[in-house]
Design an enzyme around this catalytic site. Structure first.
Site, short mmCIF file in Angstrom:
data_model
loop_
_atom_site.label_atom_id
_atom_site.label_comp_id
_atom_site.label_asym_id
_atom_site.label_seq_id
_atom_site.Cartn_x
_atom_site.Cartn_y
_atom_site.Cartn_z
N GLY A 1 0.85 -1.19 0.00
CA GLY A 1 0.00 0.00 0.00
C GLY A 1 0.88 1.23 0.00
N CYS B 1 5.41 -6.14 1.56
CA CYS B 1 5.77 -4.72 1.53
C CYS B 1 5.11 -3.97 2.70
CB CYS B 1 5.39 -4.13 0.17
SG CYS B 1 6.23 -2.59 -0.18
N TYR B 2 4.14 -3.10 2.46
CA TYR B 2 3.51 -2.41 3.58
C TYR B 2 2.95 -3.41 4.59
CZ TYR B 2 0.29 0.52 6.26
OH TYR B 2 -0.36 1.15 7.28
N HIS C 1 8.03 -7.91 -3.97
CA HIS C 1 6.70 -8.27 -4.48
C HIS C 1 6.73 -9.62 -5.19
CE1 HIS C 1 4.55 -4.58 -3.50
NE2 HIS C 1 5.75 -4.02 -3.60
N GLU D 1 4.25 -11.23 -6.24
CA GLU D 1 3.11 -11.39 -7.15
C GLU D 1 3.37 -10.87 -8.56
OE1 GLU D 1 3.45 -9.31 -4.70
OE2 GLU D 1 2.46 -7.39 -5.01
N GLY E 1 -25.37 -9.44 -24.92
CA GLY E 1 -24.66 -10.02 -26.06
C GLY E 1 -23.19 -10.21 -25.74
N ASP F 1 -19.72 -11.40 -20.44
CA ASP F 1 -19.92 -11.37 -18.99
C ASP F 1 -21.38 -11.69 -18.62
OD1 ASP F 1 -17.36 -10.44 -19.19
OD2 ASP F 1 -17.89 -8.34 -18.84
N SER F 2 -22.32 -10.98 -19.26
CA SER F 2 -23.72 -11.25 -18.92
C SER F 2 -24.13 -12.62 -19.43
CB SER F 2 -24.64 -10.16 -19.46
OG SER F 2 -24.61 -10.10 -20.87
N LYS G 1 -11.56 -10.51 -16.75
CA LYS G 1 -12.21 -10.88 -18.01
C LYS G 1 -11.74 -12.25 -18.53
CE LYS G 1 -14.62 -9.02 -21.56
NZ LYS G 1 -15.78 -8.18 -21.22
#
Ligand code: XMP
Length: 537
Positions: A82, A109-110, A196, A198, A251, A254-255, A393
């Site tokens: 952070g 880190c933080y 880090h 990640e 269309g 996601d939906s 996504k």
């Protein structure tokens, strides 16, 4: 920023207060690790790496009450980085019981600095800052660094550092400038790393995370897309009970994936509503109907509102006014359709993690208000079901593949809620929509033939309100201008124009001018975002 924030959407919206309990809370058979977010840029990346290690991850704000955390029965906690300094007034602090050894914790880190500070160690802003690639010397490879070399390159990004670890902590690694680059209290199962793990620039970082997940926390690698789907299906069933739910299909993937998932859970208790506003791309309405009504045999209300939307858009040229008009009209149509179905308590949405984070949370700044994270009109008393709130996504595309959605839908490019109306610059009319849609279909067709659709973020045509002089068959023409826009991007927040092969650009110009009567000029947009945006309006 203003332009983006005032976007009108086509999807109905509800406020957070109406949200259903998080589905994950109902199932604890898969091991879970909680990422506590202290305002990090990388919190979602940490959560993602955990999922890639087949362990379920949840991101929660740093000040989530301790009992709430325990209630989720996590096997481990990861405290993110952070921007703050632990000595600043108002620096984010979590409940100190987190460090008491109830649950294994890894501070990054933080997160490590806070762990040191809370347990009586010393952090300082006076030491040397480290940014970017940094040499790491590992002195203790018993657990966190098991299986790794003693000399490594890591990625650092910190101003403050831990200068003396708390009592009971061993130093595991150091750098040239930082005597405590990793620390551990094995009795309390508290670990901290200053670098880090990640980010991809720490290429062996996943090994550190997995050592923590599997060896320290004892997590079993069980989380898969299939188990995620199973869990979500059970949670939706539990939440909806004997009630009824609706889902607005746009269309997009996601939906579509949210609808397919909810249908698997509650069958005909779900009705999908597809509002065809006449602003979709070529073949899209037919494909949505074919997929959902015919292939999945899902109850689908198909509302042909094309004339209604065209009428509403008549005479409007100002982009924001277009968005407003379309958004309002959509809500009106959606409300009318929902009422026809009788009592409906739940609304299923395909909200993604970036929608949530960009719309602003307690720990992250608002970038833009996404259509599906705002507030519904007060008279729409739906409770939200959002199975993808934690996913990205590409992860939702994987869910869609597991649910057997057609490839065409899985790989569909993002498409703005207001549709072609904001790609027809100036007034929107049936004729001008046809021009834009036809040119767009050629762009998509050519990119697909070239095998580039999955390599670019978006590819589309924009119709300008500009005529230009041309010559065809020895005669003068005075016709419309189309701009082809093809961009590469990771997340849509920044983008670059795609360097398409000359021959492809040539084919696009030839085909559009030959096959779409009235278009006499084709331009290619070579602006990145920023300073431009991806869409033209
Ligand atoms: P811009 O044009 O701001 O767009 O660079 C970034 C991404 O967002 C999409 N976009 C929208 N999506 N409703 C949406 O759901 C909207 O009103 C909207 N406007 C733009 C755009 O296609 C790109 O992927």
């Amino acid at each position: 920023m203003t332009r983006v924030a005032s976007r009108q959407s086509l999807a109905p919206q509800v406020g957070h207060e109406a949200r259903t309990p998080r589905p994950d809370a109902h199932s604890s058979d898969v091991d879970t690790v909680i990422v506590l977010d202290f305002g990090a840029q990388y919190a979602q990346l940490i959560a993602r790496r955990v999922r890639e290690s087949k362990v379920r991850s949840l991101i929660l704000p740093y000040d989530t009450p301790f009992n709430e955390l325990l209630g989720l029965r996590p096997k481990g906690l990861i405290l993110s980085g952070g921007p703050a300094s632990v000595y600043e007034s108002g620096a984010p602090r979590c409940d100190p019981r987190i460090f008491s050894g109830h649950v294994p914790a890894l501070g990054i880190c933080y997160g490590m600095q806070l762990m040191a500070h809370e347990l009586g160690g010393r952090t300082s802003a006076a030491g040397q800052r480290e940014y970017g690639r940094t040499r790491l010397f590992v002195d203790d490879r018993a657990d966190l660094f098991a299986g790794l070399e003693a000399r490594l390159m890591c990625w650092m990004s910190h101003g403050d550092s831990v200068v003396a670890p708390p009592e009971g902590f061993a130093v595991l690694a150091r750098t040239d400038h930082n005597p405590v680059a990793a620390m551990a209290n094995r009795r309390l199962q508290q670990f901290g790393v200053q670098f880090h793990p990640e980010v991809t620039h720490t290429p062996w970082g996943t090994q550190v995370l997995q050592n923590f997940l599997y060896n320290v926390c004892g997590c079993r690698p069980q989380w898969t897309m299939a188990s995620f789907i199973e869990t979500q299906v059970a949670a939706i069933r539990h939440t909806v009970g004997a009630g009824r739910a609706i889902c607005a299909l746009s269309g997009g993937v996601d939906s579509a994936a949210a609808a397919a998932l909810a249908h698997r859970a509650i069958g005909d208790q779900l009705t999908c509503i597809f509002v065809d506003h006449g602003l979709l791309r070529q073949g899209e309405p037919e494909q949505v109907i074919q997929t959902f009504r015919d292939s999945f045999q899902m109850p689908l209300a198909h509302v042909d509102a094309r004339d209604r939307f065209l009428g509403r858009l008549a005479g409007i040229v100002e982009p924001e006014e277009k968005r407003r008009a379309i958004g309002e009209e959509f809500i009106a149509v959606f409300n009318e359709e929902a009422r026809k179905l009788g009592r409906v308590e739940f609304l299923v949405q395909g909200t993604l993690y970036p929608d949530v984070i960009e719309s602003g949370t307690r720990t992250a700044a608002r970038i833009k208000t996404h259509h599906n994270v705002g507030g519904l009109p007060a008279q729409m008393q739906f409770r939200l079901i959002e199975p993808f709130r934690e996913l990205f996504k590409d992860e939702v595309r994987e869910v869609a593949r597991h649910l057997d959605l057609p490839d065409e839908m899985v790989w569909r490019h993002p498409f703005p809620g207001p549709g072609l109306a904001i790609r027809v610059l100036g007034e929107v009319s049936a004729d001008r929509l046809t021009l834009a849609r036809s040119a767009d279909a050629i762009v998509v067709d050519e990119l697909r033939t070239a095998g580039l659709m999955r390599k670019v973020w978006q590819a589309f045509a924009v119709l300008l309100p500009v005529n230009s002089v041309g010559v065809m068959g020895d005669a003068r023409t005075y016709g419309h201008t189309v701009v082809v826009r093809v961009v590469t991007s990771e997340d849509g927040m920044t983008a670059d124009w795609a360097r398409l092969p000359d021959e492809l650009l040539e084919r696009l110009a030839n085909r559009i001018t030959r096959e779409v009567p009235g278009i006499t000029r084709v331009a290619y947009d070579i602006t990145s975002k920023p300073p431009a945006t991806i869409e033209w309006e």
